[in-house]
Structures are given as C-alpha cells and as structure tokens.
Motif scaffolding. Structure first.
Motif: not given
Length: 250
Positions: A157, A128, A126
C-alpha cells in the motif's frame, strides 16, 4: 471528501479473489470513549476456540499469495495470521489504544487482515500496487527512525510519497500510523476468495458498530473495493453510508 482507494490491475493476477471494505472516519471535534476490555478478550477467546470455521483456509490462502510475490509467509505473515499466532501462543494480546484494540479484535474474530491509518497524513489516495523497489518506507529500526525499501515485485500500500504498508498488510509505516483519534481515519478489511462474503459483511458491520460506540458522533463513509468488477451486488448492506440512520445508494 475522502480519496477512494485505488487497486492496481496487477493485483488481479496475484490474488484474483481479492475484495475489501473501506471505511473512512471523520472524528474532528469528537471525543474517544474507552473500549470495553471484553471486546479484545472475547476475540482472543474466539481464536482459541477455533472460530471462525474459515480461518485456516483463509489464512492459508494469504500465505500462498505472499509466497506468490516473493515474501516468506512463515517469517512475515499477513497481519491477521500474526495476531492469531500471538494469541494461540500467549492466550491474549496486550492493549495498545482503544482504536487499535478494536480493529485487532475484529481481525481476530473474523480471521481477516484489518488496517487503520491516519488519512490526514496521506498525500494523494491510498493505492494497492506492486513496488519497483525505489519507494521509501518510513519505519523504526533499533529504536530510531529509519528508511527501508520494498523488494521489487512486492505488493504494497502506498500514496504519492511512499509506501505506507509493506508486504500487503504485514507492517505499517510510521508516517501514516494512527497516533491520534481526533482527525480523519481510514480502515480497510482485506479478504481472499476463501473467506465467505457473509463473513466480510459481518466483520465490516462489527467494525463500523464498534467505531460508532468508541467515537460517538463520528461520520463514517463505507464502501467496497475489489480488483475487477464491483462487489456491491454481493453486499446489499455495503452502500456508501454516512451518519447513522442515513444511507446513500451508490
């Protein structure tokens, strides 16, 4: 092994006080128990009582951050603000499923955005980051699967395939959403400088405890993530933990 979330250095210029707690859950072969309805009902009551004391300041900070990267917070607020608005208007939230109801309750009780994802559907870690506008976002439009694209400069994200949550934590995509609770899951609690560190501590503890009650025997790995320097010294309890009763110092 779980992929550690990656925070783009650009985030520190958009929200210098950003900090978060990440929880990875392995629930393979473990049955989910029912969630006590009082958990969500009590969280709704807390909102109506004006608790926590930092709620207004914290959610106002999220609105400022959203406006800073071009979003319209009154139209597309952060997830915590959207939940609180529904409770203040309707007095309650409808139930969705035990895991979503649990993290919605934590979000309401602590005025903090909380997301839950199917980490097995991710390709890579993941991340950001700031979108360039070409990334695909799987969603539903008019009842049918659809592809959208974030605005250039939008905080999102994403993984190696595309966007998993638009406008930071406003709306999750369909590809990685939690439809099943028997595999691996990822939860993230996101805060800005206007939420006390003790509040994030309590919120993470509540979510972890709730998951252990809801999914007895699950394995949980908990860690902090931030834009700049690590926050572990501010979170003495937030060390990487696995099974109940076992702690591994980072």
């Amino acid at each position: 092994m779980f992929p550690r979330p990656i925070i783009d250095p650009l985030i520190s210029t958009i929200a210098p006080g950003f900090r978060a707690v990440s929880l990875f859950v392995d629930a393979h072969g473990v049955a989910t128990m029912p969630l006590d309805p009082a958990v969500l009902a009590d969280a709704c009551r807390v909102v109506q009582e004006g608790v926590p004391t930092w709620a207004e300041a914290h959610l106002s900070s999220w609105s400022d951050v959203y406006a800073g990267f071009g979003a319209k917070p009154n139209r597309t607020p952060c997830s915590a603000q959207a939940l609180r608005k529904r409770v203040l208007k309707d007095g309650a939230l409808p139930t969705i499923n035990p895991v979503v109801d649990l993290y919605n309750a934590v979000s309401l009780r602590f005025a903090v955005p909380v997301g839950g994802e199917n980490i097995d559907a991710y390709v890579g870690a993941p991340r950001l980051t700031v979108a360039d506008g070409t990334e695909q976002f799987d969603t539903i439009a008019n009842g049918a699967p659809a592809i959208e694209y974030p605005a250039p400069g939008e905080v999102v994200w994403r993984d190696d395939v595309g966007v998993t949550c638009r406008r930071w934590n406003w709306r999750q995509g369909t590809r990685t959403r939690l439809d099943s609770f028997t595999g691996r899951m990822w939860f993230v609690l996101e805060t800005l400088h206007t939420m006390p560190i003790d509040g994030l501590n309590e919120a993470a503890t509540a979510l972890e405890a709730g998951l252990r009650t809801l999914i007895p025997g699950c394995l949980i790995t908990l860690d902090t993530i931030a834009t700049a320097k690590p926050f572990r010294k501010s979170f003495p309890f937030l060390q990487c933990r696995t099974e109940a009763g076992r702690t591994e110092a980072q």
